[in-house]
Write a protein that holds these residues in place. Structure first.
Motif, PDB file in Angstrom:
ATOM      1  N   MET A  99       0.822  -1.217   0.000  1.00 52.53           N
ATOM      2  CA  MET A  99       0.000   0.000   0.000  1.00 52.53           C
ATOM      3  C   MET A  99       0.855   1.265   0.000  1.00 52.53           C
ATOM      4  O   MET A  99       0.522   2.249  -0.665  1.00 52.53           O
ATOM      5  N   SER A 100       1.963   1.255   0.732  1.00 53.22           N
ATOM      6  CA  SER A 100       2.800   2.461   0.759  1.00 53.22           C
ATOM      7  C   SER A 100       3.393   2.719  -0.621  1.00 53.22           C
ATOM      8  O   SER A 100       3.388   3.851  -1.105  1.00 53.22           O
ATOM      9  N   LEU A 101       3.900   1.666  -1.273  1.00 55.72           N
ATOM     10  CA  LEU A 101       4.499   1.863  -2.602  1.00 55.72           C
ATOM     11  C   LEU A 101       3.444   2.242  -3.635  1.00 55.72           C
ATOM     12  O   LEU A 101       3.699   3.062  -4.519  1.00 55.72           O
ATOM     13  N   ASP A 102       2.256   1.672  -3.505  1.00 56.36           N
ATOM     14  CA  ASP A 102       1.207   1.986  -4.468  1.00 56.36           C
ATOM     15  C   ASP A 102       0.761   3.451  -4.342  1.00 56.36           C
ATOM     16  O   ASP A 102       0.576   4.139  -5.338  1.00 56.36           O
ATOM     17  N   LEU A 103       0.592   3.920  -3.115  1.00 54.00           N
ATOM     18  CA  LEU A 103       0.013   5.259  -2.919  1.00 54.00           C
ATOM     19  C   LEU A 103       1.053   6.368  -2.895  1.00 54.00           C
ATOM     20  O   LEU A 103       0.743   7.523  -3.210  1.00 54.00           O
ATOM     21  N   LEU A 104       2.289   6.051  -2.512  1.00 50.65           N
ATOM     22  CA  LEU A 104       3.299   7.109  -2.398  1.00 50.65           C
ATOM     23  C   LEU A 104       4.426   6.968  -3.423  1.00 50.65           C
ATOM     24  O   LEU A 104       5.177   7.910  -3.644  1.00 50.65           O
ATOM     25  N   GLY A 105       4.543   5.798  -4.020  1.00 54.99           N
ATOM     26  CA  GLY A 105       5.573   5.600  -5.032  1.00 54.99           C
ATOM     27  C   GLY A 105       6.898   5.177  -4.423  1.00 54.99           C
ATOM     28  O   GLY A 105       7.095   5.263  -3.211  1.00 54.99           O
ATOM     29  N   GLU A 106       7.806   4.750  -5.305  1.00 50.05           N
ATOM     30  CA  GLU A 106       9.111   4.296  -4.831  1.00 50.05           C
ATOM     31  C   GLU A 106       9.889   5.446  -4.220  1.00 50.05           C
ATOM     32  O   GLU A 106       9.782   6.588  -4.664  1.00 50.05           O
ATOM     33  N   GLY A 107      10.696   5.124  -3.223  1.00 46.58           N
ATOM     34  CA  GLY A 107      11.569   6.122  -2.596  1.00 46.58           C
ATOM     35  C   GLY A 107      10.796   7.223  -1.900  1.00 46.58           C
ATOM     36  O   GLY A 107      11.228   8.380  -1.878  1.00 46.58           O
ATOM     37  N   PHE A 108       9.653   6.913  -1.309  1.00 46.86           N
ATOM     38  CA  PHE A 108       8.875   7.949  -0.622  1.00 46.86           C
ATOM     39  C   PHE A 108       9.643   8.422   0.620  1.00 46.86           C
ATOM     40  O   PHE A 108      10.577   7.779   1.084  1.00 46.86           O
ATOM     41  N   ASP A 109       9.224   9.580   1.149  1.00 45.57           N
ATOM     42  CA  ASP A 109      10.066  10.264   2.128  1.00 45.57           C
ATOM     43  C   ASP A 109      10.153   9.604   3.502  1.00 45.57           C
ATOM     44  O   ASP A 109      11.233   9.464   4.049  1.00 45.57           O
ATOM     45  N   LEU A 110       8.990   9.269   4.067  1.00 45.58           N
ATOM     46  CA  LEU A 110       9.022   8.906   5.482  1.00 45.58           C
ATOM     47  C   LEU A 110       8.066   7.766   5.798  1.00 45.58           C
ATOM     48  O   LEU A 110       6.928   7.762   5.341  1.00 45.58           O
TER      49      LEU A 110
END
Ligand SMILES: [Zn+2]
Length: 441
Positions: free
Chosen positions: A187-198
């Motif tokens: 879910m984090s990669l899907d919604l924020l994309g690769e290399g998201f900040d925090l």
């Protein structure tokens, strides 16, 4: 930022309140200095605890999850927290999770056993980064498992095959459900994309939950979170609070007894990585400090100065530098930019309060007003709204407030709720405080 959310099978406890307040404070501060924050927090709505709870109550899992999710948001709203911009549910991401498990098997970093699919942690570069321990010492300390099909005790389930009567979804490995660690990485990669900040959460999530999320991203050749942030826990008389230890305090219970702003103040008083002690004394002390802030608001008319609004997924940063002391603003930023030093920033705010009163007592009204306004704006930037009290309450409203306090005293909660609804319909925000019902516009 992606912050791990709740598994919804019970009411939230004060430790959940501390964690969500920590990230609410961070989000507000980042937004205050002009950054655009996109805040995602998941809801785990399928898991062993939910299945167990549903069985105990003789209800369905979705029914139990929906009830406790509603209770969660109610408590977070009572704490004055901004809602995450997105709140993905695990059950809406099953297909994505099946796709990741398929990929991990294809890359030969996962293997199937009679009861599920496991990630082989020995094949992941840098496993142990978040535990701050190398794989060998983690392995030496791992508890011996009954599950002999696993190649290492540290290997974890990315897919669990369903047992009789459990909720399940179809997959290439038969009916089952995804492992918890798989939910957050997908879910984090899907919604924020690769290399998201925090990526954030409570300290107890660093290992194994976050370690295992990261392991799957690395195994799938994806850039994951660039920064990790973990808050300390809540202690009750020197011991970590937890349900299993029986020293568990529910958040709704606590909010019945104290001003929600006092709990935020208590959280701000400790560094986010340190434990906080929640006792009747520390809460009473926070309420006293809060009363000093409200007294400032009354004397100088500086309540409700900073309103943060949500527009779509962006919180607009507002830095109302007009009429506030530039030196104090710079000092505030220096404190918080240094690993979110909220105790230091709060101490500075209280110095401004003292200085504002002294200046006013000495006849320096302009200086006093600037200092008071600065203190109020900086407190509001951390989500702490000063209240000049509800002096503008009309007689009809005051009567409803009195009736509600009487209903509560008589434990007639249905009537108290009806009166709350009536006040809300009239445009008041209603809160329970130690001295009874408080209302404000
Ligand atoms: Zn998570």
């Amino acid at each position: 930022m992606y912050v791990c959310g709740p598994t919804v099978y019970d009411v939230p406890h004060i430790g959940h309140g501390r964690a969500t307040l920590t990230f609410d404070i961070l989000r507000r501060y980042l937004s205050f200095i002009g950054l655009r924050v996109h805040h995602v927090a998941n809801i785990t709505d399928v898991d062993d605890n939910i299945i167990k709870r549903a069985a105990e109550l003789g209800r369905t899992e979705p029914d139990v999850a929906a009830e406790f999710e509603a209770k969660w948001w109610e408590a977070m709203e009572a704490l004055g927290e901004l809602r995450p911009h997105e709140t993905p549910h695990a059950t809406a991401y099953i297909e994505h999770m099946v796709a990741l498990v398929t990929e991990l098997l294809a890359k030969d970093v996962a293997y199937e056993t009679p009861d599920g699919v496991y990630l082989e942690v020995g094949k992941v570069d840098g496993y142990g980064l978040l535990a701050h321990q190398p794989l060998e010492s983690l392995q030496a300390g791992a508890r011996v498992e009954a599950n002999e099909a696993k190649r290492s005790p540290l290997d974890f389930a990315v897919w669990k095959k369903a047992k009789e009567g459990e909720p399940s979804w179809d997959s290439p490995w038969g009916a089952g459900r995804p492992g918890w660690h798989t939910e957050c990485v997908v879910m984090s990669l899907d919604l924020l994309g690769e290399g998201f900040d925090l990526h954030g959460g409570g300290r107890d999530l660093a290992f194994p939950h976050h370690e295992n999320e990261r392991a799957q991203a690395v195994a799938d050749h994806k850039a994951f979170a660039r920064h990790w942030m973990h808050n300390g826990w809540v202690e009750v008389e020197g011991t970590k609070m937890s349900k299993s230890l029986g020293n568990f305090t529910s958040l709704p219970d606590m909010l019945e007894r104290c001003d929600a702003r006092a709990y935020r103040l208590l959280v701000l008083r400790a560094h986010y990585r340190s434990p906080i002690e929640v006792t009747p004394d520390t809460v009473a002390d926070a309420e006293k400090a809060l009363a000093r802030l409200d007294a400032l608001a009354r004397r100088f008319g500086v309540g409700d100065l900073l309103e943060q609004t949500d527009e779509g997924f962006v919180v607009e940063g507002t830095a109302p530098a007009d009429g506030i002391d530039p030196g104090a603003l710079a000092a505030f930023r220096a404190r918080l930019d240094d690993d979110l030093d909220t105790p230091g920033a709060l101490a500075d705010i209280f110095e401004l309060v003292t200085a504002a009163h002294s200046a006013a007592d000495a006849g320096g009204h302009e200086t006093a007003e600037t200092l008071a306004r600065t203190a109020a704006v900086l407190a509001a930037a951390l989500g702490l709204t000063l209240r000049a009290d509800a002096a503008d309450i009309d007689e009809a409203t005051a009567a409803l407030v009195t009736q509600r306090d009487e209903a509560r005293a008589a434990k007639d909660f249905a009537r108290a709720d009806a009166l709350r609804a009536e006040l809300t319909a009239l445009g008041w925000t209603v809160e329970d405080t130690p001295s009874g019902t408080a209302v404000r516009r």
